[in-house]
Enzyme design. Structure first.
Site, PDB file in Angstrom:
ATOM      1  N   GLY A  60       0.831  -1.198   0.000  1.00  0.00           N
ATOM      2  CA  GLY A  60       0.000   0.000   0.000  1.00  0.00           C
ATOM      3  C   GLY A  60       0.864   1.246   0.000  1.00  0.00           C
ATOM      4  O   GLY A  60       2.061   1.187   0.292  1.00  0.00           O
ATOM      5  N   CYS A  87       5.391  -6.118   1.605  1.00  0.00           N
ATOM      6  CA  CYS A  87       5.749  -4.702   1.586  1.00  0.00           C
ATOM      7  C   CYS A  87       5.099  -3.988   2.775  1.00  0.00           C
ATOM      8  O   CYS A  87       5.468  -4.221   3.918  1.00  0.00           O
ATOM      9  CB  CYS A  87       5.358  -4.093   0.239  1.00  0.00           C
ATOM     10  SG  CYS A  87       6.141  -2.487  -0.081  1.00  0.00           S
ATOM     11  N   TYR A  88       4.113  -3.118   2.550  1.00  0.00           N
ATOM     12  CA  TYR A  88       3.422  -2.449   3.654  1.00  0.00           C
ATOM     13  C   TYR A  88       2.832  -3.475   4.614  1.00  0.00           C
ATOM     14  O   TYR A  88       2.828  -3.266   5.829  1.00  0.00           O
ATOM     15  CB  TYR A  88       2.313  -1.555   3.085  1.00  0.00           C
ATOM     16  CG  TYR A  88       1.503  -0.810   4.132  1.00  0.00           C
ATOM     17  CD1 TYR A  88       1.946   0.409   4.643  1.00  0.00           C
ATOM     18  CD2 TYR A  88       0.296  -1.316   4.594  1.00  0.00           C
ATOM     19  CE1 TYR A  88       1.205   1.101   5.593  1.00  0.00           C
ATOM     20  CE2 TYR A  88      -0.454  -0.637   5.546  1.00  0.00           C
ATOM     21  CZ  TYR A  88       0.009   0.567   6.040  1.00  0.00           C
ATOM     22  OH  TYR A  88      -0.730   1.255   6.991  1.00  0.00           O
ATOM     23  N   HIS A 175       7.942  -7.622  -3.798  1.00  0.00           N
ATOM     24  CA  HIS A 175       6.649  -8.002  -4.376  1.00  0.00           C
ATOM     25  C   HIS A 175       6.784  -9.307  -5.168  1.00  0.00           C
ATOM     26  O   HIS A 175       7.273  -9.305  -6.301  1.00  0.00           O
ATOM     27  CB  HIS A 175       6.125  -6.892  -5.285  1.00  0.00           C
ATOM     28  CG  HIS A 175       5.677  -5.676  -4.539  1.00  0.00           C
ATOM     29  ND1 HIS A 175       4.403  -5.527  -4.057  1.00  0.00           N
ATOM     30  CD2 HIS A 175       6.364  -4.569  -4.154  1.00  0.00           C
ATOM     31  CE1 HIS A 175       4.313  -4.376  -3.423  1.00  0.00           C
ATOM     32  NE2 HIS A 175       5.486  -3.769  -3.471  1.00  0.00           N
ATOM     33  N   GLU A 177       4.364 -11.004  -6.407  1.00  0.00           N
ATOM     34  CA  GLU A 177       3.253 -11.173  -7.337  1.00  0.00           C
ATOM     35  C   GLU A 177       3.545 -10.645  -8.738  1.00  0.00           C
ATOM     36  O   GLU A 177       2.832 -10.980  -9.694  1.00  0.00           O
ATOM     37  CB  GLU A 177       1.995 -10.489  -6.782  1.00  0.00           C
ATOM     38  CG  GLU A 177       2.024  -8.968  -6.721  1.00  0.00           C
ATOM     39  CD  GLU A 177       2.633  -8.417  -5.437  1.00  0.00           C
ATOM     40  OE1 GLU A 177       2.360  -7.244  -5.122  1.00  0.00           O
ATOM     41  OE2 GLU A 177       3.398  -9.157  -4.764  1.00  0.00           O
ATOM     42  N   SER A 230     -23.751 -10.596 -25.414  1.00  0.00           N
ATOM     43  CA  SER A 230     -23.241  -9.337 -25.952  1.00  0.00           C
ATOM     44  C   SER A 230     -22.260  -9.544 -27.089  1.00  0.00           C
ATOM     45  O   SER A 230     -21.911  -8.594 -27.782  1.00  0.00           O
ATOM     46  CB  SER A 230     -22.532  -8.565 -24.834  1.00  0.00           C
ATOM     47  OG  SER A 230     -21.369  -9.260 -24.426  1.00  0.00           O
ATOM     48  N   GLY A 231     -21.782 -10.775 -27.264  1.00  0.00           N
ATOM     49  CA  GLY A 231     -20.720 -11.024 -28.231  1.00  0.00           C
ATOM     50  C   GLY A 231     -19.385 -11.201 -27.550  1.00  0.00           C
ATOM     51  O   GLY A 231     -18.426 -11.660 -28.168  1.00  0.00           O
ATOM     52  N   GLY A 232     -19.305 -10.833 -26.254  1.00  0.00           N
ATOM     53  CA  GLY A 232     -18.077 -10.992 -25.501  1.00  0.00           C
ATOM     54  C   GLY A 232     -18.005 -12.344 -24.824  1.00  0.00           C
ATOM     55  O   GLY A 232     -18.986 -13.079 -24.741  1.00  0.00           O
ATOM     56  N   VAL A 233     -16.824 -12.658 -24.301  1.00  0.00           N
ATOM     57  CA  VAL A 233     -16.606 -13.969 -23.693  1.00  0.00           C
ATOM     58  C   VAL A 233     -17.358 -14.116 -22.378  1.00  0.00           C
ATOM     59  O   VAL A 233     -17.846 -15.198 -22.049  1.00  0.00           O
ATOM     60  CB  VAL A 233     -15.092 -14.219 -23.485  1.00  0.00           C
ATOM     61  CG1 VAL A 233     -14.477 -13.188 -22.539  1.00  0.00           C
ATOM     62  CG2 VAL A 233     -14.839 -15.617 -22.959  1.00  0.00           C
ATOM     63  N   ASP A 234     -17.499 -13.035 -21.604  1.00  0.00           N
ATOM     64  CA  ASP A 234     -18.112 -13.147 -20.281  1.00  0.00           C
ATOM     65  C   ASP A 234     -19.558 -13.623 -20.364  1.00  0.00           C
ATOM     66  O   ASP A 234     -19.966 -14.561 -19.670  1.00  0.00           O
ATOM     67  CB  ASP A 234     -18.056 -11.805 -19.546  1.00  0.00           C
ATOM     68  CG  ASP A 234     -16.645 -11.290 -19.384  1.00  0.00           C
ATOM     69  OD1 ASP A 234     -15.709 -12.112 -19.445  1.00  0.00           O
ATOM     70  OD2 ASP A 234     -16.463 -10.070 -19.206  1.00  0.00           O
ATOM     71  N   SER A 235     -20.357 -12.973 -21.197  1.00  0.00           N
ATOM     72  CA  SER A 235     -21.768 -13.352 -21.295  1.00  0.00           C
ATOM     73  C   SER A 235     -21.914 -14.736 -21.917  1.00  0.00           C
ATOM     74  O   SER A 235     -22.800 -15.515 -21.531  1.00  0.00           O
ATOM     75  CB  SER A 235     -22.549 -12.313 -22.112  1.00  0.00           C
ATOM     76  OG  SER A 235     -22.076 -12.242 -23.447  1.00  0.00           O
ATOM     77  N   LYS A 376     -10.857 -12.591 -15.338  1.00  0.00           N
ATOM     78  CA  LYS A 376     -11.017 -12.800 -16.779  1.00  0.00           C
ATOM     79  C   LYS A 376     -10.292 -14.056 -17.265  1.00  0.00           C
ATOM     80  O   LYS A 376     -10.832 -14.819 -18.067  1.00  0.00           O
ATOM     81  CB  LYS A 376     -10.514 -11.572 -17.548  1.00  0.00           C
ATOM     82  CG  LYS A 376     -10.531 -11.709 -19.066  1.00  0.00           C
ATOM     83  CD  LYS A 376     -11.948 -11.720 -19.621  1.00  0.00           C
ATOM     84  CE  LYS A 376     -12.428 -10.312 -19.840  1.00  0.00           C
ATOM     85  NZ  LYS A 376     -13.731 -10.252 -20.537  1.00  0.00           N
TER      86      LYS A 376
END
Length: 520
Positions: A60, A87-88, A175, A177, A230-235, A376
């Site tokens: 942070g 870190c923090y 870090h 990550e 919607s045409g996207g991967v999520d939906s 995602k």
């Protein structure tokens, strides 16, 4: 024997404002443990209710010795579960357990050489004695006190990693990550596997099993679920997961608003229809959307009008679906976190998301969000696990307002077609070069300017197209893609030669920040 729920004992990632907090959670999940981001003032009592396997304290921007600096409930250290401070988070843990934190004589930013002092410690198992780590701190632990053991050091940070002698508390100043720490994934993995004894049950296969049970328990035997494609991967993945649980009781509604990419309507209908037993309805609403956008150039007004028109079109279609009680949305975990939609998550709202609340209330549906625990990259893996084709799973993200926010200025069918053709050519060149999967998002933007050109022996005064391609892991930050010059030259030549009305092509070299990925 009943299989354990992979989310029963989460890794709680306590957020102290780190820009990397979502990256920490993703790295944990890559090790097949379920990470959940929680706010910094989560009470120890609530943490105990969540039954964590371990707790990670994020980095942070604050200094622990400053008044008003974010702190965690000291009771977290009494829960008896392993704790890793980054870190923090390390500074906070050491101070809470008797240490002192002071400003560095000189800040340590960027790559640093880490010397591991004790390889018998589980945290640094199989990590080389000398390795590169990524540092980003102006403060550091000056004295950890008598209860901590030093595990690693750098030339300017004597306490780069520590372990408490009697509690399962670890701290690392660097870090792990980020990709700039080559052995960071191994260090996090050691914490999870060797210290927390994670069973590695967070897999997409287990997620599907759990989700199917939950969906069937919530949706009654005569209820139907409406899912907007919607045409996207999520939906598409949300719809596929619902269809696996409920079959034809899922009705997918794909609204063609006239703002789609080239061939998108047919591609989505064919790809999804061939891999799902859900009912699919395609609604051609090009005329009402273009009518609503006539003469509008302000991007926010475009969004508002598109949203209102979508509600009207969707509501009308929903009326014809008997038993429709639920509306499914492809809300993802970052959407929930950034919109403040999680009871235990960070309270500050970073931005509002169109798919977090709102629409179900207007339409009279109950909301169901089967992907709200996923990032995602996990959604893509889930889509492949559900049998969706690569062409659908790896589609580049597409904004909710569609080409309306890539067609700068006023919108009409002619300008949209110019943009659609240019965009299709750019993506085709990326595909031919084998780079479509290498970049995170690529598209064309039709600019509201004209420029002088020469085509043949004549002067032209035509439109300009901007090409945009970015590299990113999380879409919160992004860098422009260093595409081969030959590829850009081929795309430019094809666009100018084959798209009527274009005589200039430019390439966007702006990172996020300071820019955004989309132009509007």
């Amino acid at each position: 024997m009943e299989r354990p729920d992979p989310a029963d004992r989460p890794i709680l990632v306590v957020d102290f404002g780190s820009q990397y907090v979502q990256l920490i959670a993703r790295r944990v999940r890559e090790r097949h443990a379920f990470a959940r981001i929680v706010r910094h003032d989560l009470t120890a009592e609530r943490a105990r209710e969540l039954n964590p396997m371990a707790i990670i304290l994020s980095g942070g921007p604050s200094s622990v010795y400053e008044q008003g600096a974010p702190r965690c409930d000291p009771g977290l250290f009494e829960l008896g579960v392993p704790i890793l401070g980054i870190c923090y988070g390390m500074q906070l843990a050491c101070e809470a357990l008797g240490g002192t934190v002071r400003p560095c004589p000189a800040g340590e930013y960027g790559r640093a050489e880490l010397k591991v002092l004790d390889h018998s410690e589980d945290l640094f198992h199989a990590v080389p004695e000398s390795t590169t780590v990524w540092m980003s701190h102006a403060d550091q632990v000056h004295d950890a006190g008598p209860d901590f053991v030093t595990l690693a050091t750098t030339s300017t940070c004597p306490l780069a990693a520590v372990r408490h002698k009697t509690r399962p508390v670890y701290g690392i100043q660097f870090h792990p990550e980020v990709a700039h720490t080559p052995y960071g994934a191994l260090i996090l993995g050691n914490f999870l596997d060797r210290i927390c004894h994670s069973r590695g049950t967070w897999t997409m296969e287990a997620f599907i099993e759990r989700s199917v049970v939950e969906i069937r328990e919530r949706v009654g035997p005569s209820d139907r679920v409406v899912c907007g494609l919607s045409g996207g991967v999520d939906s598409a993945v949300a719809a596929a997961l619902l269809a696996k649980a409920l079959g034809p009781r899922v009705v997918c509604v794909f609204v063609d608003n006239g703002l789609l990419r080239a061939g998108e309507r047919n591609a989505v209908a064919e790809a999804f229809g061939a891999h799902s037993n859900a009912e699919l309805r395609v609604v051609d609403a090009t005329e009402p959307f273009l009518r609503a956008l006539d003469g509008v150039s302000d991007p926010q007004e475009k969004r508002i009008r598109i949203g209102h028109t979508f509600v009207d079109v969707f509501r009308e279609e929903a009326k014809s679906i008997p038993g429709a009680r639920f509306l499914a949305q492809g809300t993802l975990y970052p959407d929930v976190i950034e919109s403040g939609g999680d009871r235990d998550g960070p309270a500050a709202t970073i931005k509002h998301h169109h798919n977090v609340g709102g629409l179900p209330a207007e339409l009279g549906f109950e909301l169901i969000e089967p992907l709200r625990d996923l990032f995602k990259d996990e959604v893509r893996r889930l889509g492949l696990e559900l049998g969706l084709p690569d062409s659908l799973v790896w589609r580049h993200p597409f904004p909710g307002p569609g080409l309306a926010v890539r067609c700068l200025g006023t919108i009409n069918a002619e300008r949209l077609e110019v943009l659609r053709q240019a965009d299709s050519i750019f993506l085709d060149e990326l595909r031919k070069a084998g780079l479509e999967r290498q970049v995170a998002q690529a598209f064309a933007v039709l600019l509201p300017v004209q420029s002088v050109g020469v085509m043949g022996d004549g002067r032209t005064y035509e439109n300009a197209i901007a090409l945009r391609s970015v590299d990113t892991d999380d879409f919160m930050t992004a860098d422009w893609s260093r595409l081969p010059h030959d590829l850009l030259a081929r795309a430019s030549t094809r666009i100018i030669n084959s798209v009527k009305g274009i005589n200039r092509v430019v390439y966007d070299v702006t990172s996020k920040p300071p820019g955004t990925i989309e132009w509007e």
